[in-house]
Design an enzyme around this catalytic site. Sequence first.
Site, short mmCIF file in Angstrom:
data_model
loop_
_atom_site.label_atom_id
_atom_site.label_comp_id
_atom_site.label_asym_id
_atom_site.label_seq_id
_atom_site.Cartn_x
_atom_site.Cartn_y
_atom_site.Cartn_z
N TYR A 85 19.41 67.77 -36.03
CA TYR A 85 19.72 66.34 -36.05
C TYR A 85 20.74 66.00 -34.96
O TYR A 85 20.61 65.01 -34.26
CB TYR A 85 20.27 65.92 -37.42
CG TYR A 85 20.39 64.41 -37.52
CD1 TYR A 85 19.32 63.63 -37.96
CD2 TYR A 85 21.57 63.77 -37.14
CE1 TYR A 85 19.42 62.26 -38.01
CE2 TYR A 85 21.67 62.39 -37.19
CZ TYR A 85 20.60 61.63 -37.63
OH TYR A 85 20.70 60.27 -37.67
N PHE A 137 10.48 40.95 -15.92
CA PHE A 137 9.51 41.76 -16.63
C PHE A 137 9.54 41.31 -18.09
O PHE A 137 10.59 40.94 -18.62
CB PHE A 137 9.76 43.27 -16.50
CG PHE A 137 8.66 44.04 -17.20
CD1 PHE A 137 7.39 44.07 -16.67
CD2 PHE A 137 8.88 44.64 -18.44
CE1 PHE A 137 6.34 44.70 -17.34
CE2 PHE A 137 7.84 45.27 -19.12
CZ PHE A 137 6.57 45.30 -18.57
N THR A 138 8.38 41.37 -18.75
CA THR A 138 8.21 40.78 -20.09
C THR A 138 9.29 41.21 -21.09
O THR A 138 10.04 40.38 -21.60
CB THR A 138 6.81 41.14 -20.64
OG1 THR A 138 6.64 42.55 -20.56
CG2 THR A 138 5.71 40.47 -19.81
N ASP A 228 16.50 48.75 -13.21
CA ASP A 228 15.36 49.17 -14.02
C ASP A 228 14.68 50.29 -13.23
O ASP A 228 13.97 50.06 -12.26
CB ASP A 228 14.40 48.00 -14.25
CG ASP A 228 13.22 48.38 -15.15
OD1 ASP A 228 12.91 49.58 -15.23
OD2 ASP A 228 12.61 47.48 -15.74
N LYS A 271 6.78 56.21 -17.68
CA LYS A 271 6.13 55.99 -16.39
C LYS A 271 6.49 57.14 -15.44
O LYS A 271 6.01 58.26 -15.61
CB LYS A 271 6.53 54.63 -15.80
CG LYS A 271 5.81 53.46 -16.44
CD LYS A 271 6.45 53.01 -17.70
CE LYS A 271 6.00 51.64 -18.16
NZ LYS A 271 6.59 51.28 -19.44
N ARG A 395 -1.94 40.01 -16.18
CA ARG A 395 -0.55 39.78 -15.80
C ARG A 395 -0.51 38.41 -15.13
O ARG A 395 -0.46 38.28 -13.92
CB ARG A 395 -0.03 40.86 -14.83
CG ARG A 395 0.08 42.24 -15.44
CD ARG A 395 1.37 42.53 -16.19
NE ARG A 395 1.41 42.13 -17.59
CZ ARG A 395 2.18 42.73 -18.49
NH1 ARG A 395 2.94 43.75 -18.17
NH2 ARG A 395 2.23 42.29 -19.73
N PHE A 462 0.95 38.27 -25.04
CA PHE A 462 -0.18 38.95 -24.37
C PHE A 462 -0.66 40.16 -25.17
O PHE A 462 -1.82 40.54 -25.09
CB PHE A 462 0.21 39.37 -22.96
CG PHE A 462 1.44 40.22 -22.88
CD1 PHE A 462 2.69 39.65 -22.85
CD2 PHE A 462 1.33 41.60 -22.86
CE1 PHE A 462 3.83 40.45 -22.80
CE2 PHE A 462 2.46 42.40 -22.81
CZ PHE A 462 3.72 41.82 -22.79
N1 F0G Z 1 10.56 47.88 -17.34
C1 F0G Z 1 9.42 47.90 -16.66
C2 F0G Z 1 9.43 47.62 -15.19
C3 F0G Z 1 8.22 48.20 -17.31
O1 F0G Z 1 7.10 48.22 -16.62
C4 F0G Z 1 8.25 48.46 -18.72
C5 F0G Z 1 7.03 48.74 -19.44
C6 F0G Z 1 9.48 48.41 -19.38
C7 F0G Z 1 10.61 48.12 -18.66
C8 F0G Z 1 9.58 48.63 -20.87
O2 F0G Z 1 9.42 49.97 -21.17
O3 F0G Z 1 7.29 50.08 -22.49
O4 F0G Z 1 8.91 51.98 -22.46
O5 F0G Z 1 9.45 49.91 -23.67
N2 F0G Z 1 5.90 48.51 -18.96
C9 F0G Z 1 4.61 48.85 -19.54
C10 F0G Z 1 3.53 48.40 -18.61
C11 F0G Z 1 4.43 48.42 -20.95
O6 F0G Z 1 2.36 48.56 -18.99
O7 F0G Z 1 3.81 47.95 -17.51
P1 F0G Z 1 8.72 50.51 -22.53
#
Ligand code: F0G
Length: 470
Positions: A85, A137-138, A228, A271, A395, A462
């Site tokens: 843990y 970014f979303t 990021d 990624k 997108r 989305f």
């Molecule tokens: N920042 C960027 C630039 C991203 O592309 C993503 C995720 C995140 C943050 C968030 O990270 O998914 O690990 O919580 N992008 C994915 C995509 C979902 O398909 O582009 P996460």
Amino acid sequence: MSNIIPQTIGQQYGRRSWAEPWKIKMVEPIRMIGRQEREQALQAAGFNTFLLRSEDVYIDLLTDSGTSAMSDRQWAGIMMGDESYAGSRNFYHLEEAIQTYYGYRYIVPTHQGRGAEHLISQAAIKKGQFIPGNMYFTTTRLHQELAGGTFVDVIIDEAHDPASQRPFKGNIDLDKLQALIDEKGAANIAYISLAGTVNMAGGQPVSMANVRAIHELCGHYNIRVYLDATRMVENCFFIQEREEGYSDKPITAILKEFCSYTDGAWMSAKKDNLVNIGGWLAVNHEDVFEMARNMVVVYEGLHTYGGMAGRDMEALAIGIAESVEDDHVHARVNQVRYLGGLLTEWGVPIVQPVGGHAIFLDAKRFYDHIPQDQFPAQTLAAELYLDSGVRSMERGVVSAGRDPKTGDHRYPALELTRLTIPRRVYTQAHMDVVAESVKAIYDVREQTRGLKMAYEPQYLRFFQARFERL
Ligand code: F0G
């Protein structure tokens, strides 16, 4: 600065051809279901590729997130998981890898990127503050908004133009940033939200000169710069290729220098870092670290695992070291460019220059007869699936969501469909199949009609929205 971008590694090194720096040890069978079944699957998914079952997908280009193939070394690392843990040895290995390759001081592990976005947003944003950045970014923007902040896009104008061939379309416009600081006052800027590469702009990179200048400007006002780092390794490839003085520097050196101009980073390790799950936050200042490390136990897990199993952290530590190898990064980006090269040759409108992780089809030009409120990029993703079982992602206006103040759709300049290439997963033959399918739906584009939204969830619509054919 060179504007001539070699399309293949072969051109770059004067060889006829190139290949991936790995061979395949294990395979996962895939199959294409029939057209009638695809039509049924698409209807059942409400024309949203996020709602398809993966078994109904042939080539899955929905995302490069968590979809990488791990190496034999990473799988061996999985067996070395220390599932204590507290104080797992895998955490210390991970901490060391981040410190070695990214150069930050303090590390907080999280379950994935948005866990780290949550922590940094809550720790560094005060209600009413502004967060300038290079395109939204979303999930990043949503966490900034949930912390009471307002994201302000200060990316250069060319980033919104899919045809502009500028080599660093991810750069921040320093005049826009200066104007925002002058207007709001430095005390009302929470931090700079800098992404390398910029996902929503088409995977476009930020130059070293730009981050250096941002660092200098912000140093003057005592504003911190947070990165990021999700696709920062790919960003380093473009610096190596396009920026003067970096062609003979390894990716590792470029990464370390870039990060040195920032005060910390959040990471979706799913990624660049070559794992199926994981994330981290890394910062240089003790105050933010204190808060983030305290919050992580509320939202993610203890500060030595943050929602990951010990084995996940081990695979991640190994993945970080593999992800910065020059051969790996070159093969990765050049596979993306191979697909982009075919589509460009065949006259299909895509975002130029091709970025690091995906091909972005320009749905506004692809379907120039479908207005943006009939979701051309969503339509394109649906048509591509129907044609060949290839899964892509919208997108555009659906991803952009609604303005929290007016409640209207946000209409982004870029209305794109993303073909995202997982790392180390598909072959060149798969890329050929994808390109041929895109061409096939492009050839019959005039007969295609748009969509209307039938269901809209409140957050990140989305992912779960449903549509019907017009
Ligand atoms: N920042 C960027 C630039 C991203 O592309 C993503 C995720 C995140 C943050 C968030 O990270 O998914 O690990 O919580 N992008 C994915 C995509 C979902 O398909 O582009 P996460």
